[in-house]
Design a protein around this motif. Structure first.
Motif, PDB file in Angstrom:
ATOM      1  N   PHE A 184       0.810  -1.217   0.000  1.00  0.00           N
ATOM      2  CA  PHE A 184       0.000   0.000   0.000  1.00  0.00           C
ATOM      3  C   PHE A 184       0.845   1.269   0.000  1.00  0.00           C
ATOM      4  O   PHE A 184       0.326   2.357  -0.267  1.00  0.00           O
ATOM      5  CB  PHE A 184      -0.957  -0.007   1.201  1.00  0.00           C
ATOM      6  N   ARG A 185       2.148   1.144   0.260  1.00  0.00           N
ATOM      7  CA  ARG A 185       3.046   2.315   0.177  1.00  0.00           C
ATOM      8  C   ARG A 185       3.665   2.458  -1.210  1.00  0.00           C
ATOM      9  O   ARG A 185       4.437   3.377  -1.446  1.00  0.00           O
ATOM     10  CB  ARG A 185       4.158   2.187   1.216  1.00  0.00           C
ATOM     11  N   GLY A 186       3.364   1.516  -2.110  1.00  0.00           N
ATOM     12  CA  GLY A 186       3.937   1.556  -3.446  1.00  0.00           C
ATOM     13  C   GLY A 186       5.285   0.887  -3.537  1.00  0.00           C
ATOM     14  O   GLY A 186       5.960   0.990  -4.572  1.00  0.00           O
ATOM     15  N   LYS A 187       5.712   0.173  -2.490  1.00  0.00           N
ATOM     16  CA  LYS A 187       7.001  -0.513  -2.477  1.00  0.00           C
ATOM     17  C   LYS A 187       6.810  -1.982  -2.845  1.00  0.00           C
ATOM     18  O   LYS A 187       5.703  -2.512  -2.725  1.00  0.00           O
ATOM     19  CB  LYS A 187       7.639  -0.398  -1.088  1.00  0.00           C
ATOM     20  N   PRO A 188       7.894  -2.656  -3.296  1.00  0.00           N
ATOM     21  CA  PRO A 188       7.783  -4.086  -3.602  1.00  0.00           C
ATOM     22  C   PRO A 188       7.221  -4.857  -2.414  1.00  0.00           C
ATOM     23  O   PRO A 188       7.558  -4.571  -1.254  1.00  0.00           O
ATOM     24  CB  PRO A 188       9.226  -4.500  -3.903  1.00  0.00           C
ATOM     25  N   VAL A 189       6.344  -5.834  -2.690  1.00  0.00           N
ATOM     26  CA  VAL A 189       5.627  -6.509  -1.613  1.00  0.00           C
ATOM     27  C   VAL A 189       6.541  -7.403  -0.790  1.00  0.00           C
ATOM     28  O   VAL A 189       7.484  -8.014  -1.306  1.00  0.00           O
ATOM     29  CB  VAL A 189       4.467  -7.357  -2.175  1.00  0.00           C
TER      30      VAL A 189
END
Length: 590
Positions: free
Chosen positions: A21-26
C-alpha cells in the motif's frame, strides 16, 4: 516465470507491477494470502446479500404491491440484473486503465451502499406506492405511476452501477493475493475460486431466508435497511485491511491495445508475412509465447518501412509488439466460449422470476407458518453450497487421481457439466408446472411448493459448476493486464443471459398473444416456455462442445526468451541480417 505473474521470479521480486500500500515491492511474508483474500471477499459477500435480497423477492413487490403485470415485472428484474453485470465491463475497464482494483472496489462499494439506501426510502415512503387493490380481482388494482417507479429505478440502477464495479474486480483483486509461481500459494489459488463462490453463496442464503422474511413480514424498508448497513460495514472492513493487500498497478487501457492491434493488422493486411516469425517486432522479448492461431493479427507486428525508422520503432500506432498481438489473440479466443455461456444465465434467471411466481400459486404452509415465496430460493443456494464443497473436497481430489492434473477437472469441463444440469432443470420445471396448473384448474388444489425443489436443486448444482468454471476460465485464460476486463467479460455473459431472458419473454408474450405468460399463471402455459428453453439449451450445449474441444489453454509456465535459447541461437542472426538489409534498402530510396 508464470505468465499471469509477469516477469516474477519465485518470490516475485522482479514483478514491478505488484506493490504494497506504500507503493514498495511486496513483502510476501506480511501481505497477501487467505487473510487478505478473506477481507476482500467480505465486500463481495455484502454485495451478494444486497443484490440477492433484492432480486429474489423484487418480483413479488412489483406484482403484489406496485400491481404490475407478470411479464413486465419479470423484465424489470432481469433488466436490473442484466445491467448490473453489464456494468462489470465499465468497472473492469476503470480498474485496468486507471484506478486499480482496490480503489475501484472501494468506490463502487460506496455507490452500492448509496443505492440500497435510496431503495430503502423508495419502498418505505407510502406515497411511492399505489393504493391497495379494492378487492381480490386484479382489474380493480391501480398500477404504480411513472413518478412512483422513477425513484425505484434510480435506486435499482445506482445499485447496478456499484455492484458491477465490485463484481468485476473483487475476484481479480482476491486472486492477486496469491503468487502462483510459489507452489504453496499456487495450491491455495486452485481453491480460491471455489471458496470465493462458497462464501458469496452463504450471503445469498442469508438474503433469501432472513432478509426475504423481514421484507415480507416486517417491512421492505427494514429488509433493505439491513442490506445498506451491511454494505457500509463491508466498506469499512475493506479499508481497514489496506496494509495487508498486494496491489497490482494499472497498466493502461486494455481496450486501447485491443483496438490498436486490430487497426494495425487491418492497415497492413496487404503486406506479405515474414519468412520467419522471429522477424516480427520484439519477438525475442515477448512475455507471451507466439502462436500460429489468428495469424492475420501478426501483421500488426510486421516491421514495414515506416516501423523500421528509429523514431517509429517504439510508436505503438506504427507497429505492435508480439506480446500485444498475443494478448489480443487471448481475448478473442474467449469469445466463442463467451457466446455459449449466455444461455445458461437465461435459464438461471427464471429462478429469480417465474419460479418465484409459481411459488405464490402453491401451498407454502408448514403448519401455521407460511414460507415467503422468495425464500424458496433457499434450496437453490443450499445446493450451490453443497456442490461447491463437494467439488473441492471430493470431485477435484478424485479427478486429480484420474487425470494427474493439479486442477482435477478443467474450467471448460465444469462449464459443460453446468450446462447439462441447466437443461435437465428446465425439463423438471416444465413437468412440475404442468402438474401444478392441472391440479389448480381441474381439481382446485394448490400442490405444495416443495415440488419446486428439483428445479432449484438442478439449477443450483449447475451454477456451482458453471459459475466457478466460467470465472476461472475468463481470469486464467486472459492476459494479466486485462484480468479485470476479462472478469467484466465473464459478467457480461450473466448480463446478456438476463437481457436474452427479457427479449424471449417479450417475444413469446407477443407471439402467443399473452396465452403462455399470464399474470395468473393458472390461466397460462408457462411449461411451454420452459420446454422452449430446454430445447435451446440442448442446441447451445452442442455448439459449446465444438468450441471447447477446439480451445487451446494458455501456457502458464513460460520463461520468455529463456525458453527459446535454441531458436535464438539459430534465428537471431538471420533476423538481424534481414533487418539490416531492409534498412539499407529504405535509405537508398529517393
Amino acid at each position: 516465470m508464470v505468465l499471469v505473474q509477469q516477469n516474477g521470479g519465485k518470490d516475485g521480486e522482479s514483478d514491478k507491477t505488484l506493490v504494497d500500500f506504500r507503493g514498495k515491492p511486496v513483502d510476501r511474508s506480511r501481505t497477501g494470502g487467505w487473510l487478505a483474500a478473506g477481507l476482500i471477499l467480505g465486500t463481495e459477500l455484502s454485495e451478494r446479500i444486497c443484490v440477492m435480497g433484492i432480486s429474489m423477492n423484487l418480483v413479488t413487490y412489483l406484482v403484489g404491491i406496485l400491481h404490475l403485470s407478470s411479464a413486465q415485472s419479470a423484465n424489470i428484474v432481469t433488466n436490473f440484473m442484466g445491467t448490473l453485470n453489464l456494468l462489470g465491463l465499465l468497472g473492469g475497464f476503470l480498474a485496468d486503465a486507471k484506478l486499480g482494483r482496490y480503489l475501484t472496489v472501494a468506490i463502487f462499494a460506496s455507490i452500492t451502499a448509496l443505492g440500497v439506501t435510496l431503495l430503502t426510502l423508495a419502498t418505505s415512503i407510502s406515497s411511492m406506492r399505489p393504493p391497495p387493490c379494492s378487492n381480490s380481482r386484479r382489474q380493480q388494482c391501480i398500477e404504480a405511476s411513472g413518478r412512483q417507479l422513477a425513484m425505484l429505478y434510480i435506486a435499482l440502477y445506482t445499485i447496478a452501477l456499484g455492484g458491477g464495479g465490485i463484481k468485476s474486480n473483487v475476484s481479480g483483486f482476491g486472486s492477486d493475493q496469491f503468487d502462483i509461481s510459489n507452489p504453496k500459494e499456487e495450491k491455495a489459488m486452485i481453491y480460491f475460486f471455489n471458496r470465493f463462490y462458497f462464501s458469496i453463496s452463504l450471503g445469498s442464503l442469508f438474503a433469501v431466508t432472513v432478509l426475504v422474511y423481514i421484507q415480507d413480514h416486517v417491512g421492505r424498508g427494514w429488509g433493505y435497511g439491513i442490506s445498506a448497513g451491511t454494505m457500509i460495514i463491508a466498506v469499512a472492513i475493506l479499508l481497514c485491511g489496506t496494509p495487508l493487500y498486494r496491489f497490482r498497478k494499472p497498466q493502461g487501457s486494455p481496450l486501447t491495445v485491443l483496438w490498436r492491434v486490430i487497426f494495425l493488422a487491418w492497415k497492413k493486411r496487404t503486406l506479405p508475412y515474414p519468412s520467419h516469425p522471429s522477424l516480427l517486432n520484439e519477438y525475442y522479448n515477448t512475455e507471451v509465447p507466439h502462436t500460429e492461431r489468428l495469424s492475420c493479427l501478426d501483421k500488426a507486428a510486421i516491421m514495414d518501412d515506416h516501423a523500421i525508422a528509429s523514431e517509429n520503432r517504439d510508436n505503438p500506432w506504427k507497429v505492435s509488439t508480439v506480446t500485444q498481438v498475443e494478448e489480443v489473440k487471448m481475448v478473442l479466443k474467449l469469445i466463442p466460449i463467451w457466446s455459449t455461456c449466455i444461455l445458461f444465465w437465461t435459464v438461471y434467471s427464471q429462478m429469480n422470476t417465474f419460479t418465484i411466481e409459481q411459488a405464490t400459486f402453491m401451498n407454502r404452509n408448514v403448519g401455521s407458518f407460511v414460507i415467503p415465496s422468495g425464500s424458496f430460493s433457499f434450496f437453490l443456494f443450499i445446493t450451490i453450497l453443497l456442490f461447491t464443497s463437494l467439488n473441492e473436497r471430493v470431485v477435484v481430489r478424485i479427478a486429480r487421481i484420474i487425470t494427474h492434473n493439479v486442477q482435477g477437472i478443467t474450467s471448460l469441463q465444469r462449464v459443460g457439466i453446468g450446462l447439462v444440469f441447466s437443461i435437465i432443470g428446465m425439463i423438471a420445471a416444465a413437468l412440475v408446472e404442468k402438474k401444478r396448473r392441472e391440479n389448480a384448474t381441474h381439481h382446485m388444489i394448490n400442490i405444495r411448493a416443495f415440488w419446486l425443489v428439483p428445479q432449484f436443486f438442478l439449477l443450483g448444482a449447475g451454477e456451482a459448476f458453471a459459475y466457478v468454471g466460467q470465472l476461472e476460465f475468463f481470469i486464467r485464460e486472459a492476459p494479466e493486464r486485462m484480468k479485470s476486463m476479462s472478469t467484466g467479460l465473464f459478467l457480461s455473459t450473466l448480463s446478456m443471459g438476463y437481457f436474452v431472458s427479457s427479449l424471449l419473454v417479450s417475444l413469446v408474450d407477443k407471439a402467443t398473444k399473452g396465452t403462455w405468460l399470464r399474470s395468473n399463471l393458472n390461466n397460462g402455459k408457462l411449461e411451454n416456455f420452459y420446454w422452449m428453453l430446454a430445447v435451446l439449451g440442448v442446441i447451445n450445449f452442442l455448439v459449446f462442445l465444438a468450441f471447447a474441444m477446439s480451445h487451446h489453454y494458455k501456457v502458464h509456465n513460460y520463461d520468455g526468451p529463456a525458453a527459446r535459447d535454441e531458436e535464438l541461437k539459430n534465428g537471431k542472426e538471420m533476423s538481424i541480417k534481414q533487418g539490416e538489409n531492409k534498412l539499407d534498402e529504405a535509405k537508398e530510396e529517393p
